[in-house]
Design a protein around this motif. Structure first.
Motif, PDB file in Angstrom:
ATOM      1  N   UNK A   1       6.070  17.572   6.628  1.00 13.83           N
ATOM      2  CA  UNK A   1       4.800  17.548   7.349  1.00 13.83           C
ATOM      3  C   UNK A   1       3.968  16.322   6.969  1.00 13.83           C
ATOM      4  N   UNK A   2       3.973  15.953   5.688  1.00 15.38           N
ATOM      5  CA  UNK A   2       3.194  14.792   5.257  1.00 15.38           C
ATOM      6  C   UNK A   2       3.740  13.511   5.872  1.00 15.38           C
TER       7      UNK A   2
ATOM      8  N   UNK B   1      -2.728  16.852   4.783  1.00 16.41           N
ATOM      9  CA  UNK B   1      -2.789  16.425   3.386  1.00 16.41           C
ATOM     10  C   UNK B   1      -3.241  17.580   2.495  1.00 16.41           C
ATOM     11  N   UNK B   2      -4.257  18.317   2.918  1.00 15.55           N
ATOM     12  CA  UNK B   2      -4.705  19.467   2.138  1.00 15.55           C
ATOM     13  C   UNK B   2      -3.613  20.537   2.037  1.00 15.55           C
ATOM     14  N   UNK B   3      -2.885  20.752   3.121  1.00 18.55           N
ATOM     15  CA  UNK B   3      -1.790  21.720   3.085  1.00 18.55           C
ATOM     16  C   UNK B   3      -0.674  21.260   2.153  1.00 18.55           C
ATOM     17  N   UNK B   4      -0.383  19.965   2.169  1.00 15.78           N
ATOM     18  CA  UNK B   4       0.636  19.424   1.265  1.00 15.78           C
ATOM     19  C   UNK B   4       0.252  19.629  -0.184  1.00 15.78           C
ATOM     20  N   UNK B   5      -1.013  19.396  -0.503  1.00 14.98           N
ATOM     21  CA  UNK B   5      -1.470  19.627  -1.878  1.00 14.98           C
ATOM     22  C   UNK B   5      -1.256  21.080  -2.303  1.00 14.98           C
ATOM     23  N   UNK B   6      -1.693  21.994  -1.453  1.00 13.95           N
ATOM     24  CA  UNK B   6      -1.598  23.417  -1.793  1.00 13.95           C
ATOM     25  C   UNK B   6      -0.144  23.853  -1.951  1.00 13.95           C
TER      26      UNK B   6
ATOM     27  N   UNK C   1       0.862  -1.183   0.000  1.00 16.67           N
ATOM     28  CA  UNK C   1       0.000   0.000   0.000  1.00 16.67           C
ATOM     29  C   UNK C   1       0.900   1.235   0.000  1.00 16.67           C
ATOM     30  N   UNK C   2       0.694   2.094  -0.963  1.00 16.73           N
ATOM     31  CA  UNK C   2       1.427   3.356  -1.029  1.00 16.73           C
ATOM     32  C   UNK C   2       0.422   4.497  -1.097  1.00 16.73           C
ATOM     33  N   UNK C   3       0.792   5.596  -0.498  1.00 16.70           N
ATOM     34  CA  UNK C   3      -0.120   6.741  -0.474  1.00 16.70           C
ATOM     35  C   UNK C   3       0.651   8.030  -0.667  1.00 16.70           C
ATOM     36  N   UNK C   4      -0.056   9.014  -1.183  1.00 17.25           N
ATOM     37  CA  UNK C   4       0.499  10.344  -1.410  1.00 17.25           C
ATOM     38  C   UNK C   4      -0.568  11.394  -1.171  1.00 17.25           C
TER      39      UNK C   4
END
Length: 220
Positions: free
Chosen positions: A140-141, A78-83, A49-52
């Motif tokens: 952070x992620x 996760x939302x902050x990482x996307x932004x 299982x891998x996630x990003x």
């Protein structure tokens, strides 16, 4: 010539750093999870299982299936990482264009050396922002996934992001130091080469002859 080499080095590092940020942003192999308690068991079962920031993927020997995250069900990190990663990708592209404008071989409407120094400084500042955004998001992620209690290891996307962060910060330092060099003399193009020229000093005003004035007064 030395300054051209420094600018070229900064431009190449900017491109490589932006490429690493883009790879990390576009892929989901940030951390590798194990839901059986031990990574060795997951390796023996050939199920990973891998996630990003964008999806969670399940990989086996024959196929890989990814499930995209719902935007409203994501934790804050996760939302902050996307932004931050999207911002870093956009700013990195803008920074490369600005640094390309600062190269001595680039001919624009305004090719003054002072203008090129400002372009190099602006590109260095943008690459610094790119590196900081990438560093905050990747650290952070991974920290947020670790605190969630699942066993994990780092994936290639996270390593690509860290390499991109280091290269972006190096490019920022090089470009900023290069732009802070003392201004050189103005240049003009002659026979395909950049030739320096100097402005001649203004001639001093003609001195008034004392003897001539004295002769005129005697004559009167």
């Amino acid at each position: 010539m030395a300054k051209f080499g420094v600018l070229l080095c900064g431009f190449v590092l900017s491109c490589l750093g932006w490429l690493g940020i883009m790879i990390a942003t576009a892929t989901n192999d940030w951390v590798v999870l194990c839901q059986y308690g031990q990574l060795d068991i997951c390796s023996m079962m050939d199920v990973v299982w891998s996630t990003g920031p964008w999806a969670e993927c399940v990989s086996s020997t024959r196929l890989q299936r990814c499930l995209a995250f719902q935007i409203f069900d994501l934790p804050a990190y996760v939302q902050t990482t996307r932004a931050l990663m999207v911002t870093a990708s956009i700013l990195g592209l803008v920074a490369m264009v600005i640094v390309a404008m600062s190269m001595p071989c680039t001919r624009l409407a305004s090719s003054a050396q002072g203008s090129k120094n400002k372009h190099a400084a602006a590109g260095g500042v943008l690459m610094l922002v790119v590196g900081l955004c990438g560093a905050i998001s990747t650290v952070w992620f991974s920290l947020g996934m670790y605190l969630s209690g699942q066993l994990m290891s780092f994936g290639y996307s996270l390593y690509a992001g860290w390499v991109g962060v280091v290269l972006s910060l190096l490019a920022a330092v090089i470009l900023t130091c290069c732009s802070s060099s003392p201004a050189s003399r103005p240049y003009h193009q002659e026979g395909g080469k950049m030739v320096a020229y100097t402005v001649p000093a203004a001639a001093p005003p003609a001195a008034v002859s004392v003897s001539s004035n004295h002769a005129k007064s005697v004559h009167v």
